[in-house]
Design a protein around this motif. Sequence first.
Motif, PDB file in Angstrom:
ATOM      1  N   LYS A 386      36.269  17.599 -16.898  1.00 52.38           N
ATOM      2  CA  LYS A 386      36.577  17.159 -18.260  1.00 52.38           C
ATOM      3  C   LYS A 386      35.627  17.788 -19.267  1.00 52.38           C
ATOM      4  O   LYS A 386      36.002  18.070 -20.413  1.00 52.38           O
ATOM      5  CB  LYS A 386      36.493  15.638 -18.340  1.00 52.38           C
ATOM      6  N   ARG A 387      34.374  18.040 -18.857  1.00 54.33           N
ATOM      7  CA  ARG A 387      33.378  18.633 -19.745  1.00 54.33           C
ATOM      8  C   ARG A 387      33.417  20.166 -19.725  1.00 54.33           C
ATOM      9  O   ARG A 387      32.551  20.810 -20.295  1.00 54.33           O
ATOM     10  CB  ARG A 387      31.986  18.145 -19.342  1.00 54.33           C
ATOM     11  N   ARG A 388      34.383  20.752 -19.012  1.00 51.93           N
ATOM     12  CA  ARG A 388      34.599  22.206 -18.989  1.00 51.93           C
ATOM     13  C   ARG A 388      33.444  22.985 -18.347  1.00 51.93           C
ATOM     14  O   ARG A 388      33.144  24.107 -18.745  1.00 51.93           O
ATOM     15  CB  ARG A 388      34.821  22.750 -20.407  1.00 51.93           C
ATOM     16  N   LEU A 389      32.784  22.414 -17.369  1.00 53.17           N
ATOM     17  CA  LEU A 389      31.638  23.071 -16.757  1.00 53.17           C
ATOM     18  C   LEU A 389      32.100  24.085 -15.709  1.00 53.17           C
ATOM     19  O   LEU A 389      32.927  23.781 -14.841  1.00 53.17           O
ATOM     20  CB  LEU A 389      30.722  22.037 -16.103  1.00 53.17           C
ATOM     21  N   ARG A 390      31.552  25.274 -15.799  1.00 52.22           N
ATOM     22  CA  ARG A 390      31.921  26.329 -14.852  1.00 52.22           C
ATOM     23  C   ARG A 390      31.525  25.942 -13.427  1.00 52.22           C
ATOM     24  O   ARG A 390      32.303  26.148 -12.479  1.00 52.22           O
ATOM     25  CB  ARG A 390      31.234  27.638 -15.239  1.00 52.22           C
ATOM     26  N   VAL A 391      30.327  25.367 -13.244  1.00 59.59           N
ATOM     27  CA  VAL A 391      29.880  25.014 -11.903  1.00 59.59           C
ATOM     28  C   VAL A 391      30.768  23.922 -11.321  1.00 59.59           C
ATOM     29  O   VAL A 391      31.065  23.931 -10.115  1.00 59.59           O
ATOM     30  CB  VAL A 391      28.394  24.568 -11.925  1.00 59.59           C
ATOM     31  N   ALA A 392      31.233  22.993 -12.148  1.00 55.82           N
ATOM     32  CA  ALA A 392      32.142  21.948 -11.662  1.00 55.82           C
ATOM     33  C   ALA A 392      33.468  22.561 -11.219  1.00 55.82           C
ATOM     34  O   ALA A 392      34.048  22.154 -10.204  1.00 55.82           O
ATOM     35  CB  ALA A 392      32.371  20.901 -12.752  1.00 55.82           C
ATOM     36  N   TRP A 393      33.953  23.540 -11.984  1.00 57.86           N
ATOM     37  CA  TRP A 393      35.211  24.197 -11.633  1.00 57.86           C
ATOM     38  C   TRP A 393      35.086  24.919 -10.290  1.00 57.86           C
ATOM     39  O   TRP A 393      35.961  24.794  -9.427  1.00 57.86           O
ATOM     40  CB  TRP A 393      35.603  25.187 -12.729  1.00 57.86           C
ATOM     41  N   MET A 394      33.997  25.649 -10.095  1.00 56.94           N
ATOM     42  CA  MET A 394      33.834  26.396  -8.851  1.00 56.94           C
ATOM     43  C   MET A 394      33.717  25.459  -7.651  1.00 56.94           C
ATOM     44  O   MET A 394      34.340  25.685  -6.599  1.00 56.94           O
ATOM     45  CB  MET A 394      32.585  27.285  -8.947  1.00 56.94           C
ATOM     46  N   LEU A 395      32.925  24.379  -7.802  1.00 54.94           N
ATOM     47  CA  LEU A 395      32.782  23.420  -6.703  1.00 54.94           C
ATOM     48  C   LEU A 395      34.095  22.703  -6.416  1.00 54.94           C
ATOM     49  O   LEU A 395      34.433  22.451  -5.252  1.00 54.94           O
ATOM     50  CB  LEU A 395      31.695  22.396  -7.051  1.00 54.94           C
ATOM     51  N   THR A 396      34.832  22.378  -7.463  1.00 55.77           N
ATOM     52  CA  THR A 396      36.111  21.689  -7.278  1.00 55.77           C
ATOM     53  C   THR A 396      37.111  22.569  -6.542  1.00 55.77           C
ATOM     54  O   THR A 396      37.821  22.107  -5.637  1.00 55.77           O
ATOM     55  CB  THR A 396      36.688  21.260  -8.633  1.00 55.77           C
ATOM     56  N   ILE A 397      37.188  23.841  -6.931  1.00 58.07           N
ATOM     57  CA  ILE A 397      38.087  24.773  -6.239  1.00 58.07           C
ATOM     58  C   ILE A 397      37.741  24.836  -4.750  1.00 58.07           C
ATOM     59  O   ILE A 397      38.612  24.756  -3.871  1.00 58.07           O
ATOM     60  CB  ILE A 397      37.996  26.178  -6.868  1.00 58.07           C
ATOM     61  N   ALA A 398      36.429  24.946  -4.452  1.00 58.71           N
ATOM     62  CA  ALA A 398      35.994  25.051  -3.057  1.00 58.71           C
ATOM     63  C   ALA A 398      36.306  23.771  -2.282  1.00 58.71           C
ATOM     64  O   ALA A 398      36.801  23.819  -1.142  1.00 58.71           O
ATOM     65  CB  ALA A 398      34.504  25.355  -3.008  1.00 58.71           C
ATOM     66  N   LEU A 399      36.038  22.620  -2.891  1.00 56.69           N
ATOM     67  CA  LEU A 399      36.238  21.354  -2.187  1.00 56.69           C
ATOM     68  C   LEU A 399      37.717  21.043  -1.995  1.00 56.69           C
ATOM     69  O   LEU A 399      38.114  20.500  -0.947  1.00 56.69           O
ATOM     70  CB  LEU A 399      35.568  20.227  -2.967  1.00 56.69           C
ATOM     71  N   MET A 400      38.556  21.364  -2.992  1.00 61.20           N
ATOM     72  CA  MET A 400      39.985  21.102  -2.832  1.00 61.20           C
ATOM     73  C   MET A 400      40.585  22.026  -1.773  1.00 61.20           C
ATOM     74  O   MET A 400      41.444  21.607  -0.982  1.00 61.20           O
ATOM     75  CB  MET A 400      40.708  21.259  -4.164  1.00 61.20           C
ATOM     76  N   ALA A 401      40.138  23.272  -1.741  1.00 61.17           N
ATOM     77  CA  ALA A 401      40.607  24.191  -0.691  1.00 61.17           C
ATOM     78  C   ALA A 401      40.152  23.703   0.682  1.00 61.17           C
ATOM     79  O   ALA A 401      40.927  23.713   1.653  1.00 61.17           O
ATOM     80  CB  ALA A 401      40.083  25.602  -0.960  1.00 61.17           C
ATOM     81  N   ALA A 402      38.888  23.254   0.761  1.00 57.10           N
ATOM     82  CA  ALA A 402      38.389  22.705   2.026  1.00 57.10           C
ATOM     83  C   ALA A 402      39.136  21.433   2.399  1.00 57.10           C
ATOM     84  O   ALA A 402      39.435  21.187   3.576  1.00 57.10           O
ATOM     85  CB  ALA A 402      36.892  22.431   1.919  1.00 57.10           C
ATOM     86  N   GLY A 403      39.459  20.607   1.384  1.00 62.07           N
ATOM     87  CA  GLY A 403      40.193  19.369   1.642  1.00 62.07           C
ATOM     88  C   GLY A 403      41.554  19.631   2.253  1.00 62.07           C
ATOM     89  O   GLY A 403      42.030  18.856   3.103  1.00 62.07           O
TER      90      GLY A 403
END
Length: 849
Positions: A386-403
């Motif tokens: 929600k805060r548009r953080l690049r590090v949050a986006w990268m971690l989210t992509i990795a975790l959703m792919a891992a999920g």
Amino acid sequence: MEFPTRRKIIKLIGLVITAFAVYFLHKEISQYNFADIRRSVGEISDYRLLLALFFTIINYAILTLNDGLALKYIGKKLHWTKVGFASFVSNTISFNLGMSLLTGGSTRYGIYSAYGLNTSETAKVLGFCNLTIWFGSAGILGVLLLSEPAGMIARIHLLEKWGKIPGFLLLIFVISAALLSWSGKSIKIRGEDISLPPLKYFIAQIMISAADYLCASMVLFSLLPNSDISIFHYTGCYVISVLLGGMSQVPGGLGVLDSTLMVTLSPWYSGTEMIGALLVYRVIYYLFPLCLSAVLMGGRQLISTCGDVKSATLSAGKEFIGIYPAILSLGVFASGAVLLFSGSTPGLPQRLAILDKFIPMDIIEISHFLSSLAGLFLLFLAQGIKRRLRVAWMLTIALMAAGIGFSVLKGLDYEEALILGVLLLPLMAARKNFDRESKLLSPGISFDRVMPAAVVLTSSAWLGYFSFRHSEYASLSILQFALSGKAPWFLRASVTLSAAALVLPLLKLFRVKPDISMVPTGTDIEKALNIAKSSPDASAFLALTGDKSFFFSPTGRSMICFAEEGPYWFVMGDLFGEGEEFRDLTWSFREKADMNGKKVVYYEVSERDLSLYIEQGLASVKIGENAKVPLADLSFEKGSEWHGQRHTLKKLDRDGSAFRILSDDEVKTVLPRLREISGQWLKSKQGHEKGFSLGFFSEEYISNFKIAVVERDGEIQAFANIWTSAGKNEVSPDMMRYMDNAPSDTMEFLFLNLMLWAKEERYAYFDLGMAPLSGVTGGLNGSLWGRTAEMLYEHGNTFYNFQGLRHYKEKYKPIWEPRYVAVPHELSLPAVLAAAAMLISKGPKGVRP
């Protein structure tokens, strides 16, 4: 003693309602085991699933008619695809998040602003849509209650006999409203004129709302087994449950809607039948449309990314792009919840048997744990998205792919893998929207941020306990279950993670609160002066009054000027500097305020950056209109409407009054005289200096500006300091003060000559300042603030000459621009305005000359 605020009371009420609903659900569900509920879900046939999906599609299509009718009512035409898109996305957000006025309204604002509607027009659309829901709910519920008592009423024998009375009263209300609509007249309620749309619109609203409720109720009805319940009774139970769920303000009415339906429909359906149908209903009516709206947003973003950048920007609009991360944030949070809930339940035996042939059991259990861990992180990463953080986006992509991988490894759960994949695609397409480099945990840990995650984690832990309650762990309490070596270790880890997440808010007590310097340095003031001089807004010079602090962008080319009052940081006016830095600047400032335990308020802002404030969850409320006079064609020499102005100019000129602009050297020599005039002016007004939104006399402050004076016999009788913007965009007078013995009309003489001087210097506009409450409308569709402000504007001249100020400025034929205050929530507006009044007055004593 500190009393709870209204916002906290509303949160508490919603929490209490939810707690009662959750307790009831726990009590009801405890009678069954997980296998019974899973069997109930499995017994729902494909035909019933398709029928429920069909009614869901029809229902959202009907809601599109509501937006289309609203746009037709206000005289705006949009292509049906745009109307359908705005309606679908905003409704899915409001249905899933609750608080439809706030969540659905901000989403509609973002989309419709991109389609060319202004704030006022979007507010009318939102008001029209809400009016449809209110009158439709009253009408359909009245008819159903007259047909036969429904819902809770039928369970209470005394009310069963008299249950038709509420239905009769509701229909009387709707019929009275229809007569008012047919007459085309308005009625006065507490001094306010209330009018409704024409009768043809009113009838269409009732029909749309009735069709909406009927189709929505049929979604759940399609999933329930056959029974002898009448369709009238069932629909009445459903409408009552939806209304109670909406009143609770709980996202999706979760728990409240479900428990009410289980109570009212229990004579016809068993508990397992209701629970199974409600679970599938949540997926079809809530989760599936939410995923689809995220995909649609992602598709639009992908088109914008792949196409021409300029045309894409014009097509999408900054306001549209502004709401996108908030929608993706909701999708990420939902993904985390799906992983946690799935990880807390046993897998299907048939699928586990297939996995056991190829994968060791330890790998399956580890996948369960890692899936839950990924879900936990996604709950908290949603705020970073929600805060548009690049590090949050990268971690989210990795975790959703891992999920996705863990979902397959732990039990061949392709359904949840598909859900994660659907939500992952639009997130990947939105890569360019996540460009902020702020630290992920910089705002700190707060109860507001942790509470939603804690609710999901607690539910996940309870679900895991419930799923295995009827197994070999039945004799264990939840605590024993979590610590026992008997339970599978991935289940113990899930419960431990839930407990740890509940403890996280307590860590805030041990954090050292960061600080920000509230006293600007000489370097800060110099940077602020340079930004103000380069700004096209003359009001930027309010930054130099000395009663504000500064928050600069990393480059130092943009700034926010603000002041602290109570729990708020008040930002004065619009942002100043480089426009491309504004989004990151506002988010960084918001995070800094959170770290210091403050709430941000933007005061007297234009429409220019409203989307940035709405993106942060703030509510924009109109407080007046600002007047700017175009100078190109201004002339007092001709026209009967300027007769009074010509008379004033000629009269004081004949009497020896002279207007001129002082040179920089002259300003230094006349400062004592200007102080004398200012002091006498304050004394005659029996007042004291104000601040924050108004300039006040300070030799250091006014030395930064041009000074206009009116002289008589070589002595200064009146003066004004002048703000001049960059590029000769506009001129605005700040302080205008005069001696008691100055001739009458001296101030108007000064004012008129200032306008003529600005025109001669080829400035484009002359800023007359804001007319408070001007243009703020109430009416039936308006907010409580709008109705109150309209009443004050019309009848509050005893306290302040609202209408007189508007009429005085109106004679110069200005362009009126709306001004807003962006507050944490509309319910906080009274407290915000009280704090703003205190800040402007600088406390009870003010600043004495």
